[in-house]
Design an enzyme around this catalytic site. Structure first.
Site, mmCIF file in Angstrom:
data_model
loop_
_atom_site.group_PDB
_atom_site.id
_atom_site.type_symbol
_atom_site.label_atom_id
_atom_site.label_comp_id
_atom_site.label_asym_id
_atom_site.label_seq_id
_atom_site.Cartn_x
_atom_site.Cartn_y
_atom_site.Cartn_z
ATOM 1 N N HIS A 281 20.250 -1.282 -90.010
ATOM 2 C CA HIS A 281 20.803 -2.620 -90.264
ATOM 3 C C HIS A 281 22.119 -2.880 -89.544
ATOM 4 C CE1 HIS A 281 17.911 -1.620 -93.346
ATOM 5 N NE2 HIS A 281 17.775 -2.889 -93.629
ATOM 6 N N HIS B 21 8.181 -9.917 -99.637
ATOM 7 C CA HIS B 21 8.761 -10.893 -98.698
ATOM 8 C C HIS B 21 7.699 -11.908 -98.281
ATOM 9 C CE1 HIS B 21 12.608 -8.921 -98.095
ATOM 10 N NE2 HIS B 21 12.072 -7.824 -97.624
ATOM 11 N N GLU C 56 14.985 -9.574 -101.194
ATOM 12 C CA GLU C 56 14.778 -8.130 -101.240
ATOM 13 C C GLU C 56 14.276 -7.656 -102.607
ATOM 14 O OE1 GLU C 56 14.674 -6.541 -98.634
ATOM 15 O OE2 GLU C 56 15.621 -8.030 -97.327
ATOM 16 N N HIS D 257 11.280 0.548 -88.148
ATOM 17 C CA HIS D 257 11.855 0.136 -89.446
ATOM 18 C C HIS D 257 11.040 -1.023 -90.029
ATOM 19 C CE1 HIS D 257 14.919 0.152 -92.547
ATOM 20 N NE2 HIS D 257 14.663 -1.138 -92.628
ATOM 21 N N ALA D 258 10.555 -0.858 -91.259
ATOM 22 C CA ALA D 258 9.627 -1.821 -91.853
ATOM 23 C C ALA D 258 10.256 -3.207 -92.002
ATOM 24 C CB ALA D 258 9.176 -1.324 -93.223
ATOM 25 N N HIS E 61 7.060 -3.617 -101.240
ATOM 26 C CA HIS E 61 8.327 -4.301 -100.943
ATOM 27 C C HIS E 61 8.116 -5.361 -99.868
ATOM 28 C CE1 HIS E 61 12.704 -4.700 -100.077
ATOM 29 N NE2 HIS E 61 12.277 -4.872 -98.831
ATOM 30 N N GLU E 62 7.493 -4.970 -98.785
ATOM 31 C CA GLU E 62 7.301 -5.904 -97.664
ATOM 32 C C GLU E 62 6.418 -7.081 -98.074
ATOM 33 O OE1 GLU E 62 9.174 -5.761 -95.256
ATOM 34 O OE2 GLU E 62 9.910 -3.728 -95.594
ATOM 35 N N TYR F 65 20.737 -5.801 -100.588
ATOM 36 C CA TYR F 65 19.965 -4.734 -101.231
ATOM 37 C C TYR F 65 20.650 -4.255 -102.511
ATOM 38 C CZ TYR F 65 17.609 -4.645 -96.708
ATOM 39 O OH TYR F 65 16.919 -4.986 -95.578
HETATM 40 O O1 X8Z Z 1 15.287 -2.270 -94.919
HETATM 41 C C1 X8Z Z 1 14.651 -2.211 -95.945
HETATM 42 C C2 X8Z Z 1 13.217 -2.726 -95.980
HETATM 43 C C3 X8Z Z 1 13.003 -3.880 -95.071
HETATM 44 S S1 X8Z Z 1 13.820 -5.311 -95.604
HETATM 45 C C4 X8Z Z 1 12.283 -1.624 -95.554
HETATM 46 N N1 X8Z Z 1 15.167 -1.637 -97.043
HETATM 47 C C5 X8Z Z 1 16.511 -1.079 -97.052
HETATM 48 C C6 X8Z Z 1 16.596 0.149 -96.165
HETATM 49 O O2 X8Z Z 1 15.560 0.701 -95.818
HETATM 50 O O3 X8Z Z 1 17.707 0.560 -95.841
HETATM 51 C C7 X8Z Z 1 14.521 -1.524 -98.343
HETATM 52 C C8 X8Z Z 1 15.465 -0.732 -99.184
HETATM 53 C C9 X8Z Z 1 16.777 -0.725 -98.488
HETATM 54 ZN ZN ZN Z 2 13.131 -6.088 -97.398
#
Ligand code: X8Z
Ligand code: ZN
Length: 566
Positions: free
Chosen positions: A465, A341, A365, A307-308, A337-338, A475
């Site tokens: 998450h 941050h 975010e 997960h990024a 996106h990354e 988000y």
């Molecule tokens: O978790 C993330 C990023 C890292 S902060 C990749 N996002 C959420 C997800 O993937 O559930 C970005 C969009 C929503």
């Molecule tokens: Zn993020």
């Protein structure tokens, strides 16, 4: 006291950061244990200083000290109970749940196991409902074993939060927004009501097209959409369905995934393109160590959390991205996106330690996502990715693609914490955790479980998450804030076109204004920081509603005479 806190917490955060990085990029029992131990030390110090800070309640202190005391009191995401045994237990559980997620695999047969990357690809690309269902179930079932741990975690996290004076851990999460936890919950409801009509229109259109594709047996005309058909494991963004949903005659005519993969664009090349966008706005190059220390592709020889995420391991310049990049449009966007941050982290790195954070977590975010809104066809052309700019008649297609990503996301961004807040408060009982999850999925997203689920299942645990204990309302906020930020930047750049055609690529004025906001970090209450860039101190969902207004009109025409809602 505050000075001591800053020194001690910085040192412990750096140590925990190194251990967490190692644990996430090389999952073993040892790295997991070391990460848990150092995270525990950092949390314990956080709890100690939160309690000390509370002793200054009602004492007159200078404003910046008052702000630091507030941040000390509400800065933790997981508060460990003071009992050393319980404190060790909760950090072990949280490290273990994240590692479980990182290693999770769906194994249709013992020798054909699929990781999150592989199952996501199937959900994105397959249009065979049986295969989608099997894959969806396979992945969701991987979360069953952490249900018991999660329950324990809830009890312990609540105990820790209560020691700090919060009603429960959810109230602690809601306390970080410069207003009371109750006021924040109301604010979120208010914002959702503003964007709901737009979402409902998109939902109705999508359901109709899915019904045409899969038939009434699979998709009912007026009910929730089954979760396995939306092109994403969690049905959180639907842009993978774009080819099926594209408005006839309004297609922009390019497919980034196809372009990137046919050119065999590497992960580093994609990241360099992201960096060059930030450079064009006047930000500095990423440090050399970023390129040496980041994990941009999935290693073949060990387990990692794919997960990024973006890191600032020393809280100054040790910026890194951890991601398993594939040459797809989705990953291309995610890198931007990354990097948002990372550029935020660097912009606030001259603040005192306690202010080295975003104005609120939604801001963190929203930064890279704001930049994504400048990735217009004109920008892609400048980057040499496409060779002609689609005509104005393709605007509905472009808006549709964006909406499937960002509007479809809104209720998902909201519902995860609606669920967690209720689990933490006890409103959702342990024996109804999974059914409460599906009630909320239906209520907000109009999405349903594709097959019967039971309380032996733990479907929330199949979303990163939840096991990783990362709050999610951020988000939802980000998906509103980014349109406000984009509108403000486009104005500074003097863009006179409709907002979806504005790109601030290369505009130093806009970049300067953006960086000024980022540099404030957490030093001021977020409404002030918001005002600095946008002139308004409220989150304003009209920015997203206005952006998509032409699409909304088009969707409502398509939906005329058909069921809307669920
Ligand atoms: O978790 C993330 C990023 C890292 S902060 C990749 N996002 C959420 C997800 O993937 O559930 C970005 C969009 C929503
Ligand atoms: Zn993020």
């Amino acid at each position: 006291m505050v000075a001591d806190a800053e020194t001690e917490l910085l040192a412990l955060s750096n140590q925990a950061g190194q251990a967490q990085w190692t644990a996430a990029t090389y999952i073993t029992q040892d790295t997991e244990a070391i990460s848990a131990a150092l995270t525990e030390k950092a949390i314990q110090a956080g709890v100690k200083y939160a309690k000390l800070a509370a002793q200054y309640d009602g004492v007159a202190v200078p404003p910046d000290v008052a702000r630091k005391l507030t941040l000390l009191k509400n800065g933790l995401v997981v508060a460990a109970p003071s009992d050393p045994k319980l404190s060790a237990e909760i950090t072990k559980i949280t490290s273990g749940m994240e590692a479980h997620y990182g290693k999770a695999k769906y194994c249709p047969t013992p020798t054909t196991c699929q990781d999150i990357g592989q199952v996501s690809k199937t959900i994105a690309e397959s249009r065979d409902p049986a295969k989608l269902l099997e894959t969806w179930k396979g992945w969701h079932d991987t979360a069953q074993p952490i249900r018991a741990d999660y329950l324990k975690y809830v009890t312990l996290a609540n105990q820790g939060a209560r020691e700090l004076g919060f009603k429960d851990s959810g109230a602690m999460w809601r306390s970080k927004y410069d207003m009371t936890p109750d006021a924040f919950a109301k604010e979120v409801d208010r914002l959702w009501e503003q964007v709901k009509p737009l979402y409902v229109s998109l939902h109705a259109y999508t359901r109709n097209r899915l019904r045409a594709k899969y038939g009434d047996q699979v998709v009912t005309p007026a009910g929730p959409i089954p979760a396995h058909l939306l092109g994403n494991m969690w049905a959180q963004s639907w842009d993978n369905l774009y080819p099926m949903l594209a408005p006839p005659g309004a297609d922009p005519g390019y497919d980034l995934s196809q372009i990137l993969s046919s050119r065999k664009t590497t992960a580093e090349q994609m990241t360099r393109m992201g960096e060059s966008m930030y450079l064009s706005l006047g930000f500095s190059p990423l440090p050399q160590t970023f390129w040496e220390r980041s994990m941009l592709t999935k290693p073949r020889d060990r387990e990692v959390v794919c997960h990024a995420s973006a890191w600032d391991v020393d809280n100054v310049e040790d910026l890194r991205v951890k991601m398993c990049i594939e040459p797809t449009g989705e990953d291309f966007y995610t890198i931007y996106h990354e990097l948002g941050h990372n550029y935020y982290q660097r912009a606030y790195n001259r603040q005192p330690y306690l202010f080295r954070d975003s104005a609120n977590d939604g801001f963190h975010e929203a930064i890279g996502d704001t930049v994504q809104l400048s990735m217009t066809p004109e920008y892609l052309m400048k980057m040499g990715l496409i060779s002609k700019i689609p005509p104005e008649s393709a605007d509905i297609g472009l808006l549709m693609k964006r909406a499937l990503e960002k509007v479809a996301f809104l209720p998902f961004g909201l519902m995860i914490d609606q669920w967690r807040w209720k689990v933490f408060s006890g409103e959702v009982k342990p024996e109804l955790m999974n059914s409460a999850w599906w009630d909320l999925r239906q209520k907000y997203q109009g999405v349903g479980a594709p097959l019967a689920r039971s309380e032996a299942d733990f479907d929330p645990g199949a979303k990163y998450h939840v096991p990783a204990s990362v709050p999610y309302t951020r988000y939802f906020l980000a998906n509103l804030l980014q349109f406000q930020f984009h509108r403000a930047l486009a104005e500074k750049a003097g863009c006179k076109q409709p907002l979806h055609r504005c790109s601030v690529y290369g505009n130093k004025e806009a970049g300067k204004a953006f960086e000024a906001m980022l540099a404030q970090g957490a030093s001021r209450p977020w409404p002030e920081t918001l005002k600095l860039l946008t002139g308004k101190s409220e989150i304003d969902a009209t920015a997203v509603v206005d952006y998509f207004a032409p699409l909304k009109k088009w969707l409502d025409e398509q939906n005329a005479g058909k069921p809307v809602g669920w």
